[in-house]
Scaffold this motif. Sequence first.
Motif, short mmCIF file in Angstrom:
data_model
loop_
_atom_site.label_atom_id
_atom_site.label_comp_id
_atom_site.label_asym_id
_atom_site.label_seq_id
_atom_site.Cartn_x
_atom_site.Cartn_y
_atom_site.Cartn_z
N LEU A 233 -16.12 -70.60 -7.41
CA LEU A 233 -16.91 -71.81 -7.19
C LEU A 233 -18.40 -71.56 -7.37
CD1 LEU A 233 -15.95 -74.68 -6.45
CD2 LEU A 233 -16.77 -74.25 -4.14
N GLU A 234 -19.06 -72.49 -8.09
CA GLU A 234 -20.50 -72.43 -8.32
C GLU A 234 -21.25 -73.56 -7.62
OE1 GLU A 234 -20.94 -72.46 -12.54
OE2 GLU A 234 -19.94 -70.53 -12.82
N CYS A 235 -20.59 -74.70 -7.46
CA CYS A 235 -21.24 -75.86 -6.85
C CYS A 235 -20.26 -76.54 -5.90
CB CYS A 235 -21.69 -76.84 -7.94
SG CYS A 235 -22.57 -78.29 -7.33
N MET A 236 -20.72 -76.80 -4.67
CA MET A 236 -19.85 -77.40 -3.65
C MET A 236 -20.59 -78.53 -2.94
SD MET A 236 -17.98 -75.55 -0.40
CE MET A 236 -19.51 -75.18 0.45
N ASP A 237 -19.88 -79.65 -2.74
CA ASP A 237 -20.43 -80.81 -2.04
C ASP A 237 -19.38 -81.27 -1.04
OD1 ASP A 237 -21.39 -83.26 -1.16
OD2 ASP A 237 -22.18 -83.84 -3.12
N ILE A 238 -19.60 -80.97 0.25
CA ILE A 238 -18.64 -81.29 1.30
C ILE A 238 -19.25 -82.32 2.23
CG2 ILE A 238 -17.27 -80.42 3.23
CD1 ILE A 238 -16.35 -79.23 0.65
N VAL A 239 -18.60 -83.48 2.36
CA VAL A 239 -18.96 -84.47 3.35
C VAL A 239 -17.71 -84.77 4.17
CG1 VAL A 239 -19.79 -86.81 3.79
CG2 VAL A 239 -20.73 -85.50 1.88
#
Length: 427
Positions: A233-239
Amino acid sequence: MDRISQLHDELLLGILSSLPTAKDVAATMVLSKRWRFLWMMVPRLVYNACYQDIDYGRFSTFVNRFLLLHKAPLIDTLHFKIGNACSSGDIPALIRAADERCVHELIIEIFTPNSNYTPVTLPRSLFTWCKMLVTLTLRNAVLTDDVTYPVSFPSLKNLSLISMKYPGGDDFFNTLISSCPILEELVVKQILNDNVSMVTVRVPSLKRLVLNQEVKNAVNGIANGFVINTPSLECMDIVDLTNGCHIVENDMPNIVKAKVDIFHPQTEQLLGSITLAKYLHLCLPTSKNVSYPAGNVFNRLVHLRICTCETEWINLLMRMLRNSPSLQVLEIEQAHFLRSYQPRPCWSEPSSIPECLICNLETFKWEHYYGAEEEKEVAAFILRSTISLKKATIIPHKSIFEDKKLEMHKELSLLPICSPVCQLVFS
């Protein structure tokens, strides 16, 4: 029009690809002889059938006839915008059309006027056809688990599942994700009652992950949240505002950018896996001791964005500053509504100045600044402590009246600034 007609075919096809619908594309054939057959070569086609009183049988016939006349060797994108009047029986013909033309990107969006509608179910053929798909986007439909053959997307690299329902629950969702062996980008935005409790993402090839669980029904005795095993993984967006649990089964040595906006207080495992990130956006819950592994240092972090909506945001900010020696850009914002029942934080002067303020910080920006006492203290500390600061920007919240803004501007302009080259901007 004559001047446009003299352009190369590639440019004209680019213009046609930007038209709203395939119907608009076909209408250009009447412009002149030069345009008569161009529409047949357009690589991007959008079919809009989300308006009321449409006959979906006739719509399917139109799509098939259009594609029979279409001569492009490859269709890059086939985009269907469908209204809730469409029945599940009308969808297979559209998917067959995508399969027969070896479409690389398929988008199916169901538009509904309100929540009181019969959901459209996507057929089993979606999983058994379309083997050449590289990108698949599905929005606001039911994804059936009634498949005759195993689910398989051997070429799929980008998958977006937005406001979908999964009658098969966790097991089917896991089967679907595991059927994409070379997946690189995954977007999952959940809705209430989607039947998936634990979103499990175990994909070795995944490079970008977006998980959004803003609303979720908790079922007694059943854990909810997510499990991640994504070593590439290079980019993560967790909401995740559901207070669900978060399990991260591996470190992320390639991580570059991460956003973590969660409500669960146990953040140690998640933050500990992304210490190599260069860009971080954090909004974490009230916790007296912000949780990430002791001794971990964000040595590569150059850009940090912190949200002020939670009570302990100052604690989080100061800890991140102490553990981010290479930080160059610091942004503070209030991204969410404040909870009136929660106390606001108190400022406590640190015993030492973080290394990043002494050596590296060059840009400081504060959005949605209210001028509360703790905010003034934090701003004053950063301005008087940062030696290398080049620009500091303070943007008041839009609800602040003009007279209050003038008062805030005056207060900030009187604060001592350590850096001799710092430009203070109040906008």
